[in-house]
Design a protein around this motif. Structure first.
Motif, short mmCIF file in Angstrom:
data_model
loop_
_atom_site.label_atom_id
_atom_site.label_comp_id
_atom_site.label_asym_id
_atom_site.label_seq_id
_atom_site.Cartn_x
_atom_site.Cartn_y
_atom_site.Cartn_z
N ASN A 18 0.83 -1.21 0.00
CA ASN A 18 0.00 0.00 0.00
C ASN A 18 0.86 1.25 0.00
O ASN A 18 0.56 2.24 -0.68
N LEU A 19 1.95 1.21 0.75
CA LEU A 19 2.85 2.35 0.84
C LEU A 19 3.54 2.59 -0.50
O LEU A 19 3.65 3.74 -0.97
N ALA A 20 4.00 1.51 -1.14
CA ALA A 20 4.65 1.63 -2.46
C ALA A 20 3.66 2.14 -3.50
O ALA A 20 4.00 3.01 -4.33
N ASP A 21 2.43 1.62 -3.45
CA ASP A 21 1.41 2.08 -4.39
C ASP A 21 1.12 3.57 -4.17
O ASP A 21 0.91 4.33 -5.13
N ALA A 50 1.59 6.54 -6.82
CA ALA A 50 0.45 7.40 -7.18
C ALA A 50 0.80 8.87 -7.01
O ALA A 50 0.43 9.72 -7.84
N VAL A 51 1.54 9.19 -5.94
CA VAL A 51 1.92 10.57 -5.68
C VAL A 51 2.88 11.06 -6.77
O VAL A 51 2.75 12.18 -7.29
N VAL A 52 3.86 10.22 -7.13
CA VAL A 52 4.80 10.60 -8.19
C VAL A 52 4.08 10.77 -9.52
O VAL A 52 4.35 11.71 -10.30
N VAL A 68 8.71 12.80 -2.19
CA VAL A 68 8.15 11.65 -1.48
C VAL A 68 9.17 11.09 -0.49
O VAL A 68 9.21 9.89 -0.23
N ASP A 69 9.98 11.99 0.06
CA ASP A 69 11.03 11.53 0.98
C ASP A 69 10.46 10.84 2.20
O ASP A 69 10.99 9.83 2.67
N VAL A 70 9.39 11.40 2.74
CA VAL A 70 8.81 10.82 3.96
C VAL A 70 8.30 9.41 3.68
O VAL A 70 8.60 8.46 4.43
N GLN A 71 7.53 9.26 2.61
CA GLN A 71 6.98 7.95 2.29
C GLN A 71 8.09 6.94 1.97
O GLN A 71 8.04 5.78 2.38
N THR A 72 9.11 7.43 1.24
CA THR A 72 10.20 6.54 0.85
C THR A 72 10.99 6.07 2.07
O THR A 72 11.36 4.89 2.19
#
Length: 704
Positions: free
Chosen positions: A605-608, A612-614, A621-625
């Motif tokens: 879900n996090l990778a998706d 999606a954000v990119v 997307v530093d925080v998510q990455t």
């Protein structure tokens, strides 16, 4: 349950107690039974038949259809086999209901199906349950209806003890004999019996039934094997002795009523230190009865919890990071004339009999510290003892200021001419009534503390039987009494001999006395200098059962044979291995089937989400990455730790039962379990709560 409870009216109503026996038994039968209870005399078959008939009639009036020999094998729980009172169909089509003296006295459960440590082989199935007339029968009401429960001892076909009760009864005989010798020396010719009295404080946790059933670790092992601490634990100290929530109050009321009906003197109830933790304490009873009562208490706590939508956890450490649960065993010696041998009186320095008894107890505890430590050894207790929430694993005795001063006077000057007296408590508030404070403070860090007129052994685990600890206490003190009496009975000058003996005991065993902070590192160092044993875990403690001095002690007083001790040692090693094996397999099951799949779903879900954000044109997307990177790293750590646990658990399972296997579980499997828990608990703090596969500590501790 009625809204208002008349305790005096319901107390003991389901017990075949002395009042019931006097009312229902013929005078001669009652007299013979009382002699059997008080003096250990045997009952004739004819007398047993009369008692059995009246017991059956009384039980049937309370709705009982079945009876059971209720006993305590070496499984950690009680056991029972139910038989109905139906004897034979009658020509009329009705049925005969009877209960004979033979059925009352003797039962035959399958001995090979209970732990025996090699005393019984699979093909040697016969074992006997034997009525313990010193502990009253009772009727238990539950979903099965009403059942007459008859407390019994459990032994093998060849007479070896296979239970907790038999050696306890043997130890009671031993200390009774030696204590009578001792008090006769001081002129007591009236008392006919000296009995250890015990009050066992019971700690427990309550969690919601719904949350419990969603935790495989609680279901299979009784404790949480994973779990991150919630934002709040017990650090505010607001739960301890706090106002009891209404839901818990209703539960406690129900528990009390059930216990009172069964003759259990449930007196004190309160919130304990940890969230969702509580305590119940009864009034003192003779040790044999109290052992049975404590089993009734534990069973009742669990049974009633289910009726209130909760589960009662009796494990010593159900939650990491908050206090675990113990059982304070308050032990004293009392004559049948009401004299407490551990009552120091107002001027203990002048109470020579008390000082002798006290010095003998110190000698016993110092001499057999490892054995006393072993009596509280349990798989769950390993997580609790020495963890600054319970007594340290080092046995020491707290005497307090007054008695320590008396002891030191005797050691240094050869005589004690004064005792520290109590003083008025100064609060600085005029409106508060004045009263005299105790002559000494309490010490909650001491494993064996003198508390006024008793010793409080604080090491026993919350789900353990209190029988082993009291059996050891009775026997080691009986030995000290015997050795004292052997000297004093031959003395030409009794007063001088008893004075010298008290001084010698205090001098030789003063190292066991420690009134300071048992949690401090300084005490660990000091205890080592004194030569006191520091036994950190169950598998290290078990060996004390077969020390040469232990075997000699128990055989001298007829409490255990060497074969019985060897068998119990093997059972304890086997129990430890089985318990850790179940915990390891449970961790493997949860991590493989629940945690890793849940984390994989979360990372997907996090990778998706990142993709999606990119795709939406947002490149930051530093925080998510970083979150994905951390989660993936912890997931890898979890997989590696899981594989290692599988490997060591497989090796352990293939080993032969015994000491080596138990130590392997302690030294290899346990660290592997801790290594798996670390990344999982970190992941719990990252993964979306809705995706985490089990209730959190916050849910368990605060959703009750």
């Amino acid at each position: 349950m009625s809204e208002y409870t008349n305790v005096a009216e319901i107390f003991g109503e389901d017990v075949f107690n002395d009042t019931v026996m006097q009312q229902r038994l013929p005078k001669k039968v009652y007299k013979d039974l009382k002699q059997a209870i008080l003096e250990g005399k045997e009952l004739s078959p004819e007398i047993a038949d009369v008692i059995a008939h009246e017991m059956k009639e009384w039980a049937m009036e309370k709705g009982a259809t079945h009876y059971t020999h209720w006993f305590q094998p070496l499984t950690g729980v009680t056991a029972e086999k139910h038989d109905s009172f139906i004897t034979a169909p009658l020509p009329s089509g009705k049925v005969l209901m009877s209960f004979s003296g033979k059925e009352l006295i003797k039962g035959e459960p399958d001995a090979s199906s209970f732990p025996s440590g090699g005393l019984r082989a699979t093909f040697e199935a016969r074992g006997y349950t034997v009525w313990d007339c010193t502990s009253p029968a009772f009727v238990r009401h539950d979903a099965a209806g009403a059942t007459l429960c008859i407390p019994t001892a459990f032994c093998s076909y060849t007479g070896e003890a296979l239970d907790q009760k038999t050696p306890l009864l043997r130890s009671m005989q031993a200390i009774n004999k030696q204590a009578l010798r001792l008090i006769r020396l001081f002129g007591d010719t009236t008392a006919k019996k000296v009995t250890p009295s015990v009050g066992a404080e019971q700690e427990y946790f309550l969690v919601s039934d719904k949350n419990f059933m969603q935790r495989k670790d609680l279901t299979f092992t009784g404790r949480t094997l994973f779990g991150a601490m919630p934002p709040k634990g017990q650090e505010m100290d607001d739960h301890y002795l706090g106002t009891i929530r209404q839901k818990i109050s209703a539960y406690m009321k129900h528990v009390n009523e059930e216990l009172w009906k069964l003759g259990v003197t449930s007196k004190t109830q309160h919130n304990e230190a940890a969230p969702a933790q509580h305590e119940l304490a009864p009034i003192y009873a003779e040790v044999n009865v109290e052992v049975d009562h404590n089993q009734i208490i534990m069973q009742t706590l669990k049974r009633i919890a289910s009726q209130h939508g909760m589960k009662c956890l009796l494990h010593e450490k159900p939650f990491a990071g908050v206090n675990g649960s113990g059982k304070h065993n308050n032990w004293s010696l009392t004559t049948d004339t009401g004299v407490n041998l551990l009552d120091p009186g107002i001027t203990p320095h002048q109470n020579i009999q008390f000082l002798l008894v006290l010095s003998c107890v110190l000698k016993a505890v110092d001499r057999h510290a490892a054995l006393l430590r072993e009596s509280a050894a349990d798989v769950g207790n390993d997580h609790r003892l020495g963890a600054n929430e319970a007594p340290p694993a080092i046995i020491s005795v707290f005497l307090g200021d007054q008695l320590t001063d008396v002891m030191n006077q005797l050691i240094t000057t050869g005589m004690a001419d004064h005792s520290i007296e109590s003083e008025k408590l100064e609060t600085g508030v005029k409106s508060i009534p004045e009263f005299m404070r105790d002559t000494t403070d309490r010490n909650r860090t001491s494993p064996f503390a003198f508390t006024g007129n008793k010793f409080e052994f604080r090491m026993v685990g919350s789900r353990d039987s209190i029988a082993p600890a009291n059996m050891v206490l009775n026997t080691i003190v009986a030995q000290s009494f015997k050795e004292a009496c052997d000297v004093l009975e031959k003395a030409e000058d009794f007063d001088m001999a008893v004075h010298d003996l008290i001084k010698r005991n205090f001098t030789q065993h003063q190292r066991i006395v420690f009134n300071g902070n048992g949690y401090s590192e300084e005490w660990v160092e000091e205890a080592a200098k004194r030569g006191l044993p520091n036994i950190g875990c169950m598998v290290e403690a078990v060996e004390a059962l077969t020390y040469e001095e232990s075997v000699s002690l128990f055989e001298e007083f007829g409490v255990f044979t060497k074969a019985e001790l060897e068998s119990r040692k093997e059972i304890k090693y086997e129990t430890y291995s089985k318990a850790i094996n179940i915990e390891a397999r449970t961790m493997i099951d949860i991590a493989s089937k629940q945690i890793i799949p849940a984390v994989i779903r979360y990372t997907k879900n996090l990778a998706d989400s990142i993709n999606a954000v990119v795709s939406a044109g947002i490149l930051d997307v530093d925080v998510q990455t970083e979150l994905l990177r951390d989660t993936s790293a912890l997931l890898k750590d979890t997989r590696d730790a899981l594989n290692h646990l599988k490997e060591v658990a497989k090796t352990a399972a293939a080993m032969e039962e015994g000491k080596e296997r138990a130590f392997y579980y302690r030294e290899k499997v346990m660290p592997a379990m801790e290594a798996l828990r670390r990344p999982v608990d970190e992941l719990e703090m990252i993964v979306d709560k809705d995706m985490w596969p089990m209730p959190s500590y916050g849910d368990l501790l605060f959703d009750v």
